[in-house]
Design an enzyme around this catalytic site. Structure first.
Site, PDB file in Angstrom:
ATOM      1  N   TYR A   1     -19.695  44.931 -27.429  1.00 11.72           N
ATOM      2  CA  TYR A   1     -20.904  45.737 -27.313  1.00 11.72           C
ATOM      3  C   TYR A   1     -20.704  47.186 -27.758  1.00 11.72           C
ATOM      4  CZ  TYR A   1     -22.255  41.631 -24.582  1.00 11.72           C
ATOM      5  OH  TYR A   1     -22.506  40.350 -24.181  1.00 11.72           O
TER       6      TYR A   1
ATOM      7  N   HIS B   1     -15.630  30.468 -17.300  1.00 13.69           N
ATOM      8  CA  HIS B   1     -14.385  30.280 -18.069  1.00 13.69           C
ATOM      9  C   HIS B   1     -13.817  31.592 -18.633  1.00 13.69           C
ATOM     10  CE1 HIS B   1     -17.033  29.822 -21.776  1.00 13.69           C
ATOM     11  NE2 HIS B   1     -16.148  30.723 -22.151  1.00 13.69           N
ATOM     12  N   ASP B   2     -14.635  32.661 -18.577  1.00 16.24           N
ATOM     13  CA  ASP B   2     -14.187  33.936 -19.172  1.00 16.24           C
ATOM     14  C   ASP B   2     -13.324  34.785 -18.251  1.00 16.24           C
ATOM     15  OD1 ASP B   2     -15.328  33.813 -21.688  1.00 16.24           O
ATOM     16  OD2 ASP B   2     -17.250  34.611 -21.003  1.00 16.24           O
TER      17      ASP B   2
HETATM   18  N1  SAM Z   1     -24.975  32.259 -20.750  1.00 15.49           N
HETATM   19  C1  SAM Z   1     -24.967  32.449 -22.201  1.00 15.49           C
HETATM   20  C2  SAM Z   1     -24.650  31.160 -22.906  1.00 15.49           C
HETATM   21  O1  SAM Z   1     -24.245  30.174 -22.256  1.00 15.49           O
HETATM   22  O2  SAM Z   1     -24.816  31.138 -24.141  1.00 15.49           O
HETATM   23  C3  SAM Z   1     -23.995  33.535 -22.627  1.00 15.49           C
HETATM   24  C4  SAM Z   1     -22.557  33.255 -22.363  1.00 15.49           C
HETATM   25  S1  SAM Z   1     -21.492  34.596 -22.831  1.00 15.49           S
HETATM   26  C5  SAM Z   1     -19.956  33.781 -23.021  1.00 15.49           C
HETATM   27  C6  SAM Z   1     -21.298  35.510 -21.316  1.00 15.49           C
HETATM   28  C7  SAM Z   1     -22.481  36.388 -20.976  1.00 15.49           C
HETATM   29  O3  SAM Z   1     -22.179  37.080 -19.744  1.00 15.49           O
HETATM   30  C8  SAM Z   1     -22.773  37.442 -22.009  1.00 15.49           C
HETATM   31  O4  SAM Z   1     -24.137  37.433 -22.326  1.00 15.49           O
HETATM   32  C9  SAM Z   1     -22.368  38.739 -21.328  1.00 15.49           C
HETATM   33  O5  SAM Z   1     -23.098  39.868 -21.748  1.00 15.49           O
HETATM   34  C10 SAM Z   1     -22.622  38.415 -19.875  1.00 15.49           C
HETATM   35  N2  SAM Z   1     -21.872  39.296 -18.973  1.00 15.49           N
HETATM   36  C11 SAM Z   1     -20.575  39.665 -19.079  1.00 15.49           C
HETATM   37  N3  SAM Z   1     -20.226  40.496 -18.087  1.00 15.49           N
HETATM   38  C12 SAM Z   1     -21.338  40.662 -17.335  1.00 15.49           C
HETATM   39  C13 SAM Z   1     -21.609  41.417 -16.160  1.00 15.49           C
HETATM   40  N4  SAM Z   1     -20.656  42.150 -15.580  1.00 15.49           N
HETATM   41  N5  SAM Z   1     -22.856  41.371 -15.636  1.00 15.49           N
HETATM   42  C14 SAM Z   1     -23.831  40.621 -16.236  1.00 15.49           C
HETATM   43  N6  SAM Z   1     -23.630  39.866 -17.350  1.00 15.49           N
HETATM   44  C15 SAM Z   1     -22.397  39.899 -17.891  1.00 15.49           C
END
Ligand code: SAM
Length: 343
Positions: free
Chosen positions: A142, A251-252
């Site tokens: 980002y 998974h992240d």
């Molecule tokens: N849920 C979507 C999908 O399955 O395609 C997006 C998955 S992507 C791997 C992870 C998402 O989590 C991203 O859109 C990211 O911006 C969001 N994310 C990461 N950290 C976050 C946080 N601290 N609070 C809210 N959203 C978050």
């Protein structure tokens, strides 16, 4: 066919060459060859090269490679898209994977070029691939508009392709409100409101993402509204809902972060509220499906889990009746319910 041909280690030979095939697809996508051929009859290599601004000999080789991989048709009059190129490879195709392909080329390819170091060191190779170490996975994406747009397009590609199977893996019609935590562009949210017209759906994601969602919204008169709320799911209050969703979020993150997130969700859930997790669920040996096992090699701090691992994790945070549905699509679904107080 010679007798030796049957002894050829075809799987191994295919793997040795896999990188060439991936790169041919990535470059054809970057050059928008499939967009260029959309809706046209056969086009000659020289005309494609002139329009795209590439060399004739290089373009001809790339087009032949794509034809050989089954991505294009080749006829004496020239090259044309296959049906699957029109659907999946054009940037505006019904289930376009263009965003995910560009992300694979621009982000994953440099990371995987450093796989040997990643395995030796057991860590993500951002510093080697991009000259910097990111403290948070998403801050990486980002920090600039172009990278953010590319990442969101990649997420949107896969979410759009999997949304129907995730939305229908279980009957969710008993729920009135859902909140998709980390719901990104809203691709799953839009599918949910289509399938369950009485469900009101909120997408919760970081402010940088929420401010950039308009580009990805479906158009048309009959599109039901979805609400977008910005915030940080580790720190801020979560919107109220009787169904929470975590799609490709667990998974992240490392266990400490998952602890914060699942504790928060569990605390806001009323008895009978539910959590739907969409992930690729590994088999118990944790070697299939390979798409998830290979994704692990990017060495985020998180990990892929098997069905019994998801069940154990969710039960630890007060969820019960954990049901797992293997969809056959890229994402599977796990549904569980907040324990009632009497349990
Ligand atoms: N849920 C979507 C999908 O399955 O395609 C997006 C998955 S992507 C791997 C992870 C998402 O989590 C991203 O859109 C990211 O911006 C969001 N994310 C990461 N950290 C976050 C946080 N601290 N609070 C809210 N959203 C978050």
């Amino acid at each position: 066919v010679s007798q030796n041909a049957s002894k050829l280690p075809s799987k191994i030979l295919e793997l040795i060459d896999g990188f060439r095939a991936s790169k041919a697809l990535f470059v054809a996508s970057k050059l928008k060859i499939f967009d260029h051929l959309k809706g046209k009859g056969p086009v000659k290599a020289v005309d494609i090269a002139n329009d795209v601004g590439t060399s004739v000999c290089g373009t001809e080789r790339l087009l032949d490679a794509c034809a050989s991989l089954g991505l294009l048709e080749k006829a004496p009059q020239g090259y044309s898209n296959t049906d699957s190129a029109n659907t999946y490879l054009t940037s505006d195709g019904k289930y376009s994977l263009h965003g995910y392909i560009i992300h694979s080329n621009d982000h994953l390819w440099p990371l995987f070029t450093n796989l040997e170091s990643a395995v030796k060191e057991g860590s993500r190779q951002n510093h080697r691939a991009f000259g910097k170490k990111a403290d948070d996975l998403f801050k990486d994406y980002y920090h600039n508009q172009e990278v953010k747009q590319r990442f969101m397009a990649a997420m949107h590609s896969i979410a759009h392709l999997t949304a129907r199977d995730v939305a229908t893996a279980f009957d969710l019609s008993q729920f009135k409100s859902a909140c998709d935590l980390g719901g990104c562009t809203g691709a799953l949210a839009h599918e949910l409101v289509q399938v369950y017209p009485n469900l009101s759906v909120t997408v919760f994601d970081l402010p940088e993402v929420i401010s950039n969602t308009s580009y990805f919204q479906p158009s048309g008169q009959h599109v039901a509204p979805v609400t977008f709320v910005s915030g940080d799911f580790f720190k801020d209050n979560l919107p109220e809902a009787d169904l929470y969703i975590l799609s490709r979020v667990l998974h992240d993150w490392p266990d400490e972060k998952i602890h914060v997130l699942l504790s928060k969700i569990s605390a806001v859930c009323r008895p009978g509220s539910a959590l739907l997790v969409a992930e690729t669920v590994l088999d118990e040996q944790k070697i299939r499906p390979s798409v998830a096992v290979l994704q692990s090699l990017s060495m985020t701090e998180g990990k892929q889990r098997s069905g019994s691992e998801y069940k154990q994790l969710l039960e630890k945070y007060g969820f019960t009746d954990v049901q797992i549905k293997i969809t056959g699509n890229l994402l599977d679904a796990v549904l569980c319910f907040k324990k009632s107080l009497s349990l």
